[in-house]
Design a protein around this motif. Structure first.
Motif, PDB file in Angstrom:
ATOM      1  N   SER A  54      -4.664   1.175  -5.151  1.00  0.00           N
ATOM      2  CA  SER A  54      -4.392   1.634  -3.781  1.00  0.00           C
ATOM      3  C   SER A  54      -5.634   1.494  -2.910  1.00  0.00           C
ATOM      4  O   SER A  54      -5.555   1.056  -1.751  1.00  0.00           O
ATOM      5  N   LYS A  55      -6.789   1.869  -3.449  1.00  0.00           N
ATOM      6  CA  LYS A  55      -8.022   1.758  -2.674  1.00  0.00           C
ATOM      7  C   LYS A  55      -8.372   0.309  -2.374  1.00  0.00           C
ATOM      8  O   LYS A  55      -8.845  -0.017  -1.281  1.00  0.00           O
ATOM      9  N   TYR A  95       0.823  -1.209   0.000  1.00  0.00           N
ATOM     10  CA  TYR A  95       0.000   0.000   0.000  1.00  0.00           C
ATOM     11  C   TYR A  95       0.860   1.264   0.000  1.00  0.00           C
ATOM     12  O   TYR A  95       0.575   2.238  -0.712  1.00  0.00           O
ATOM     13  N   ASN A  96       1.921   1.256   0.781  1.00  0.00           N
ATOM     14  CA  ASN A  96       2.800   2.424   0.830  1.00  0.00           C
ATOM     15  C   ASN A  96       3.435   2.708  -0.530  1.00  0.00           C
ATOM     16  O   ASN A  96       3.540   3.862  -0.961  1.00  0.00           O
ATOM     17  N   LYS A 137      -3.071   7.813  -3.688  1.00  0.00           N
ATOM     18  CA  LYS A 137      -4.043   7.181  -2.791  1.00  0.00           C
ATOM     19  C   LYS A 137      -5.388   6.944  -3.444  1.00  0.00           C
ATOM     20  O   LYS A 137      -6.147   6.057  -3.027  1.00  0.00           O
ATOM     21  N   ASN A 138      -5.722   7.715  -4.473  1.00  0.00           N
ATOM     22  CA  ASN A 138      -7.030   7.597  -5.107  1.00  0.00           C
ATOM     23  C   ASN A 138      -7.049   6.590  -6.262  1.00  0.00           C
ATOM     24  O   ASN A 138      -8.085   6.438  -6.916  1.00  0.00           O
ATOM     25  N   GLU A 160       2.226   1.705  -3.473  1.00  0.00           N
ATOM     26  CA  GLU A 160       1.164   2.095  -4.413  1.00  0.00           C
ATOM     27  C   GLU A 160       0.773   3.555  -4.224  1.00  0.00           C
ATOM     28  O   GLU A 160       0.541   4.275  -5.210  1.00  0.00           O
ATOM     29  N   CYS A 161       0.679   3.999  -2.972  1.00  0.00           N
ATOM     30  CA  CYS A 161       0.346   5.406  -2.725  1.00  0.00           C
ATOM     31  C   CYS A 161       1.430   6.326  -3.267  1.00  0.00           C
ATOM     32  O   CYS A 161       1.146   7.423  -3.777  1.00  0.00           O
ATOM     33  N   HIS A 162       2.689   5.902  -3.157  1.00  0.00           N
ATOM     34  CA  HIS A 162       3.802   6.722  -3.633  1.00  0.00           C
ATOM     35  C   HIS A 162       3.851   6.752  -5.166  1.00  0.00           C
ATOM     36  O   HIS A 162       4.111   7.808  -5.759  1.00  0.00           O
ATOM     37  N   GLU A 186      -6.170  -0.824   0.417  1.00  0.00           N
ATOM     38  CA  GLU A 186      -6.587  -0.221   1.684  1.00  0.00           C
ATOM     39  C   GLU A 186      -7.821  -0.912   2.255  1.00  0.00           C
ATOM     40  O   GLU A 186      -7.912  -1.158   3.467  1.00  0.00           O
TER      41      GLU A 186
END
Length: 433
Positions: A382-383, A368-369, A377-378, A371-373, A386
């Motif tokens: 990533s969702k 997740y970290n 986050k959207n 993917e957000c980078h 999460e």
């Protein structure tokens, strides 16, 4: 019509004319499927092939055969001074001979099987004529037998070429969609067999041309609604195996072995998974020797092999390979890359299937970290990750026991309330007085 002109119908296909008839079709144009249903599989005097271990029965048959030979050679075995003539129609003899050839092949008697296929060739010419696609089918069967059962590439090339010329230089008359599909199947077998034979003879340019025709014929065959998906998959696997005969160390061998493995995996058959694994291991070995461990193609093959291990519930074999690929992917793609996050997600799924929720959560969090980078986050991935983490954290007792990071720890703290309880305030003031 030359080989270069054989793409007149769709692609690499014979010129076919649909014939619309009234009533029942002529017997000589019925498909093999119809013929196999009309006639039984009894073998007259060749039934003893399946009883080779029964010595008593074999001696009895040999005695009967020798007796028949003596009668046929003697005047008593003749009628009115002439030998007895077999009056069985040639179309029935053709069916019987085809069954004998198949039975000899299944029993590992290659020479006898090829001998019967040669008889099929002669009988096909009698029944269908010298320019019918059924005769080309007999040439295809004989060519395939020469190559697969005896390894005779020159003979296979010879008969496949004759069958191909029959198909391409004559107008093929068809009546139904099933027959059209069978014509394309015969055409594919001719291209496929001749391609393998030419590859064995090291005539690579000619084999490459035939391989392209195999692919085009396969695409045309897939368009028929009457064909089964399994037949289409088998044809695709054969196409990949025609292209697999390259010298060891050639980069094309890696791509071919990977394509064959994926074709086997797409069939959905459990038995095909073993073949897929064989080709993937062969492909991985070729990648390591040609490209080395730090190459995108090597990492792609490793991922395919890991997915196969996961599909077949061999998680203990998948995990070490996945952990090993993390380091290599960080070097090739970078620490923060989608390839690395996907690998962490696979590791998390393996841990989750084994019931190791805490290890799974740690891997999902790393995924997740990254993917957000990389994606934000959207992003959908990533969702999804999460949501998976939230579901796992909702497990009883796990939220208090397991904290992923400082952000999650802050979320677990009670919210600050600026309103002071009135009773507490009054009591506090009185106590001070």
């Amino acid at each position: 019509m030359s080989d270069e002109e054989d793409t007149g119908l769709g692609s690499a296909g014979p010129m076919m004319v649909e014939v619309k008839t009234r009533g029942e079709r002529p017997h000589s144009h019925r498909s093999r499927h119809d013929e196999s249903e009309h006639y039984s599989d009894d073998f007259s005097e060749d039934d003893h092939l399946s009883d080779d271990n029964d010595h008593g029965h074999e001696e009895e048959v040999m005695t009967q055969r020798s007796t028949r030979r003596r009668h046929s050679a003697s005047p008593a075995g003749r009628k009115n001074g002439q030998r007895r003539i077999d009056m069985t129609p040639p179309d029935q003899l053709l069916k019987s001979t085809e069954r004998k050839a198949a039975k000899y092949r299944d029993n590992g008697k290659s020479d006898k099987s090829i001998h019967e296929l040669i008889r099929c060739l002669a009988l096909s010419r009698i029944v269908y004529g010298s320019q019918h696609w059924k005769l080309a089918q007999s040439h295809a069967n004989l060519a395939q037998a020469y190559f697969e059962q005896k390894g005779y590439a020159a003979q296979a090339d010879y008969h496949a070429d004759i069958g191909k010329n029959i198909m391409l230089n004559q107008v093929t008359m068809t009546t139904t969609e099933n027959e059209k599909a069978e014509v394309y199947s015969v055409m594919f077998n001719l291209y496929h067999t001749q391609c393998r034979a030419l590859t064995a003879l090291k005539k690579y340019p000619e084999a490459e041309q035939l391989l392209d025709k195999c692919r085009r014929t396969e695409r045309e065959f897939n368009k028929f609604s009457c064909v089964r998906q399994r037949d289409c998959d088998d044809m695709k696997v054969k196409t990949c195996q025609a292209s697999a005969s390259y010298k060891e160390g050639n980069p094309e061998l890696v791509d071919t072995a990977l394509a064959v493995a994926q074709a086997y995996a797409n069939t959905g058959d459990e038995d095909a998974e073993g073949s897929a694994e064989t080709y993937l291991n062969e492909c991985l070995s070729g990648c390591l020797s040609v490209h080395g461990p730090h190459h995108k193609k090597t990492l792609e093959v490793q991922d395919e092999l890991c997915r196969l291990y996961i599909r077949t519930d061999r998680h203990n074999e998948a995990l070490p390979l996945l952990r090993q690929s993390i380091t290599d992917k960080c070097e090739v793609y970078g620490d923060y890359s989608e390839q690395v996050s996907d690998t962490y997600k696979l590791i998390a799924s393996v841990h989750l299937s084994q019931g190791n929720i805490e290890k799974s959560l740690r891997a999902y969090n790393k995924c997740y970290n990254i993917e957000c980078h990389v994606l934000g986050k959207n992003h959908k991935k990533s969702k999804d990750t999460e949501r998976t983490i939230d579901l796992l954290m909702a497990s009883p007792g796990l939220s208090n026991k397991f904290v992923l990071n400082k952000g999650d720890k802050l979320k677990q703290r009670p919210k600050f309330n600026a309103i002071v309880n009135r009773s507490q305030a009054v009591g506090g003031f009185k106590s001070q007085n």
